[in-house]
Design a protein around this motif. Sequence first.
Motif, PDB file in Angstrom:
ATOM      1  N   SER A  27       0.855  -1.185   0.000  1.00  0.00           N
ATOM      2  CA  SER A  27       0.000   0.000   0.000  1.00  0.00           C
ATOM      3  C   SER A  27       0.887   1.229   0.000  1.00  0.00           C
ATOM      4  O   SER A  27       2.040   1.177   0.453  1.00  0.00           O
ATOM      5  N   PRO A  28       0.378   2.362  -0.480  1.00  0.00           N
ATOM      6  CA  PRO A  28       1.211   3.566  -0.549  1.00  0.00           C
ATOM      7  C   PRO A  28       1.567   4.082   0.844  1.00  0.00           C
ATOM      8  O   PRO A  28       0.806   3.921   1.801  1.00  0.00           O
ATOM      9  N   LEU A  29       2.728   4.701   0.948  1.00  0.00           N
ATOM     10  CA  LEU A  29       3.103   5.427   2.155  1.00  0.00           C
ATOM     11  C   LEU A  29       2.516   6.835   2.059  1.00  0.00           C
ATOM     12  O   LEU A  29       2.416   7.403   0.968  1.00  0.00           O
ATOM     13  N   GLU A  30       2.129   7.397   3.187  1.00  0.00           N
ATOM     14  CA  GLU A  30       1.504   8.719   3.198  1.00  0.00           C
ATOM     15  C   GLU A  30       2.359   9.702   3.984  1.00  0.00           C
ATOM     16  O   GLU A  30       2.877   9.381   5.054  1.00  0.00           O
ATOM     17  N   PHE A  31       2.482  10.928   3.454  1.00  0.00           N
ATOM     18  CA  PHE A  31       3.304  11.953   4.079  1.00  0.00           C
ATOM     19  C   PHE A  31       2.588  13.302   4.008  1.00  0.00           C
ATOM     20  O   PHE A  31       1.757  13.534   3.123  1.00  0.00           O
ATOM     21  N   HIS A  32       2.925  14.170   4.944  1.00  0.00           N
ATOM     22  CA  HIS A  32       2.495  15.562   4.875  1.00  0.00           C
ATOM     23  C   HIS A  32       3.710  16.415   4.577  1.00  0.00           C
ATOM     24  O   HIS A  32       4.722  16.345   5.275  1.00  0.00           O
ATOM     25  N   VAL A  33       3.628  17.214   3.524  1.00  0.00           N
ATOM     26  CA  VAL A  33       4.751  18.039   3.090  1.00  0.00           C
ATOM     27  C   VAL A  33       4.356  19.505   3.187  1.00  0.00           C
ATOM     28  O   VAL A  33       3.303  19.910   2.684  1.00  0.00           O
ATOM     29  N   SER A  34       5.180  20.294   3.842  1.00  0.00           N
ATOM     30  CA  SER A  34       4.942  21.730   3.936  1.00  0.00           C
ATOM     31  C   SER A  34       6.271  22.449   3.863  1.00  0.00           C
ATOM     32  O   SER A  34       7.344  21.856   4.051  1.00  0.00           O
ATOM     33  N   ALA A  35       6.229  23.757   3.614  1.00  0.00           N
ATOM     34  CA  ALA A  35       7.455  24.540   3.535  1.00  0.00           C
ATOM     35  C   ALA A  35       8.152  24.593   4.880  1.00  0.00           C
ATOM     36  O   ALA A  35       9.381  24.617   4.959  1.00  0.00           O
ATOM     37  N   ALA A  36       7.365  24.596   5.947  1.00  0.00           N
ATOM     38  CA  ALA A  36       7.941  24.719   7.292  1.00  0.00           C
ATOM     39  C   ALA A  36       8.812  23.524   7.644  1.00  0.00           C
ATOM     40  O   ALA A  36       9.757  23.641   8.427  1.00  0.00           O
ATOM     41  N   ALA A  37       8.511  22.366   7.089  1.00  0.00           N
ATOM     42  CA  ALA A  37       9.245  21.144   7.431  1.00  0.00           C
ATOM     43  C   ALA A  37      10.541  20.995   6.646  1.00  0.00           C
ATOM     44  O   ALA A  37      11.332  20.103   6.930  1.00  0.00           O
ATOM     45  N   ALA A 133      11.933  31.104   0.704  1.00  0.00           N
ATOM     46  CA  ALA A 133      11.795  32.050   1.813  1.00  0.00           C
ATOM     47  C   ALA A 133      10.443  31.824   2.478  1.00  0.00           C
ATOM     48  O   ALA A 133      10.091  30.702   2.824  1.00  0.00           O
ATOM     49  N   VAL A 134       9.674  32.897   2.643  1.00  0.00           N
ATOM     50  CA  VAL A 134       8.335  32.777   3.220  1.00  0.00           C
ATOM     51  C   VAL A 134       7.450  32.024   2.234  1.00  0.00           C
ATOM     52  O   VAL A 134       7.412  32.371   1.046  1.00  0.00           O
ATOM     53  N   PRO A 135       6.769  30.987   2.664  1.00  0.00           N
ATOM     54  CA  PRO A 135       5.913  30.227   1.747  1.00  0.00           C
ATOM     55  C   PRO A 135       4.903  31.139   1.051  1.00  0.00           C
ATOM     56  O   PRO A 135       4.313  32.030   1.677  1.00  0.00           O
ATOM     57  N   PRO A 136       4.686  30.955  -0.257  1.00  0.00           N
ATOM     58  CA  PRO A 136       3.751  31.805  -0.987  1.00  0.00           C
ATOM     59  C   PRO A 136       2.291  31.418  -0.772  1.00  0.00           C
ATOM     60  O   PRO A 136       1.397  31.984  -1.398  1.00  0.00           O
ATOM     61  N   CYS A 137       2.058  30.425   0.101  1.00  0.00           N
ATOM     62  CA  CYS A 137       0.717  29.906   0.291  1.00  0.00           C
ATOM     63  C   CYS A 137       0.595  29.333   1.693  1.00  0.00           C
ATOM     64  O   CYS A 137       1.568  29.255   2.426  1.00  0.00           O
ATOM     65  N   GLN A 138      -0.615  28.940   2.052  1.00  0.00           N
ATOM     66  CA  GLN A 138      -0.851  28.341   3.366  1.00  0.00           C
ATOM     67  C   GLN A 138      -1.146  26.853   3.223  1.00  0.00           C
ATOM     68  O   GLN A 138      -1.643  26.393   2.206  1.00  0.00           O
ATOM     69  N   GLY A 139      -0.815  26.095   4.266  1.00  0.00           N
ATOM     70  CA  GLY A 139      -1.091  24.659   4.252  1.00  0.00           C
ATOM     71  C   GLY A 139       0.070  23.878   3.671  1.00  0.00           C
ATOM     72  O   GLY A 139       1.226  24.294   3.703  1.00  0.00           O
ATOM     73  N   GLY A 140      -0.241  22.720   3.113  1.00  0.00           N
ATOM     74  CA  GLY A 140       0.775  21.840   2.552  1.00  0.00           C
ATOM     75  C   GLY A 140       0.131  20.811   1.654  1.00  0.00           C
ATOM     76  O   GLY A 140      -0.960  21.035   1.113  1.00  0.00           O
ATOM     77  N   PHE A 141       0.775  19.680   1.522  1.00  0.00           N
ATOM     78  CA  PHE A 141       0.307  18.634   0.623  1.00  0.00           C
ATOM     79  C   PHE A 141       0.135  17.308   1.357  1.00  0.00           C
ATOM     80  O   PHE A 141       0.948  16.950   2.207  1.00  0.00           O
ATOM     81  N   ALA A 142      -0.919  16.589   1.026  1.00  0.00           N
ATOM     82  CA  ALA A 142      -1.084  15.195   1.437  1.00  0.00           C
ATOM     83  C   ALA A 142      -0.549  14.355   0.282  1.00  0.00           C
ATOM     84  O   ALA A 142      -1.107  14.372  -0.823  1.00  0.00           O
ATOM     85  N   VAL A 143       0.537  13.636   0.524  1.00  0.00           N
ATOM     86  CA  VAL A 143       1.252  12.945  -0.551  1.00  0.00           C
ATOM     87  C   VAL A 143       1.211  11.437  -0.321  1.00  0.00           C
ATOM     88  O   VAL A 143       1.419  10.959   0.806  1.00  0.00           O
TER      89      VAL A 143
END
Length: 414
Positions: A27-37, A133-143
């Motif tokens: 099964s796929p592995l799931e990750f949360h990706v954001s600029a902060a990380a 630099a500062v992220p151009p958006c809010q939130g992140g990605f469910a990958v």
Amino acid sequence: MFRVMIACLASLILSVSPLAAQSSSSSPLEFHVSAAAGWTDTGLDLQSGDVVKITAESSISSEKHTDSGAPVCSPTGLSKAPAQSGLPLPSAPPGALIARLHAQDTSPVLVGSSNDLHIKEASHLLLGMNTSAVPPCQGGFAVKVKRVASTGAADGQTRGAQLKSQLNNAMQVFMAGQFGVGKSETDASKDGSSSLSSGTAAAGSATPLSVSDRPLDPDLRKKLDSLPRRVNDQSNNLGDMVNFVIIGPQKDVQAALDAASWHVADTDNTAAVFSAVMQTYDKKDYLAMPMSILYLFGRKQDFGYELAEPIAMVASRHHFRIWKAAFTWNGQEVWVGAGTHDIGFAKDKRNNGLTHKIDPAVDGERDNIGGTLQKANKAKTLAYYLPPDPVKEARNATGDGYHSDGRLLVIFLE
């Protein structure tokens, strides 16, 4: 005699290990990706011929906005975002999902909402957001990431034959003593030696750390400042960096590592071969491959631990060495560790022999160690500490370069 034992061991392990028949993740592995990380380590070790299927979507609803009115992050990036200099991937839109195949030391590649990565050589997958630099958006990605393992069909070699070749070569590395005589790098390449997938270890390194932001006790900080920054080999060549500390009595440390599925490494190569043969005949997996001797405080490691699946253990493994410090803190023993992640084989620059190649991003192994203990509910508190004169760029005793943010991970056991 050793050649016969090695061939026997390779055949036996391949006959009982589930890895020999495994061609892809269930099964796929799931990750949360954001600029902060920053870069998110998937924990996936890849080899030539693998295909990595990646899909992604925004982690929050597109209708949601912050008070600043920043748009929601999209894995395809933001076409109207303000220009940013120094993007990891300048050709991709700001805020897009990107990937880096760390072991190849190449530039990032665009993933977007969906992409299949075809792996050409031993690699280690990291995911990130295309921002500097500062992220151009809010939130992140469910990958979601699914690895389809190579079958070896491209060169007429079956997966079982490929693993047998890799195992045979890896065992010869260990029997030569890691720092001794071995095959040349060219011969190793002909044998198909590369890093193997380590699914067991991946689970630990992909777990986000819950780290305390409270300052450490001043007395503890003073004692950590006094620690050597790097270990050395028997010839006093400086090597791996000291990158974590565990605080607790020996019995608790050993129990915690056992609960987190770490295995004590063998220290005698000959005994290891016999142990492996006997355990394999008994239908048990051998998970304690020998580990070379390194030194800190003027003495060899007190313990070596490793984490990987049975076949991968000889070529790709998460591992560390620990030494008991001469001082205590609050009546508790302090254990000083150096952890690295083996991702394949390379030429030992001291003697042109063959040895393990480490992932140069050593902070990933530091955090993996903490993550496995945290996941096993054995870490009461984790904290980062930046000592004076931190190690940021260096080479280990075999000549391979590595880099770090210089921080120690301090682990207080439950």
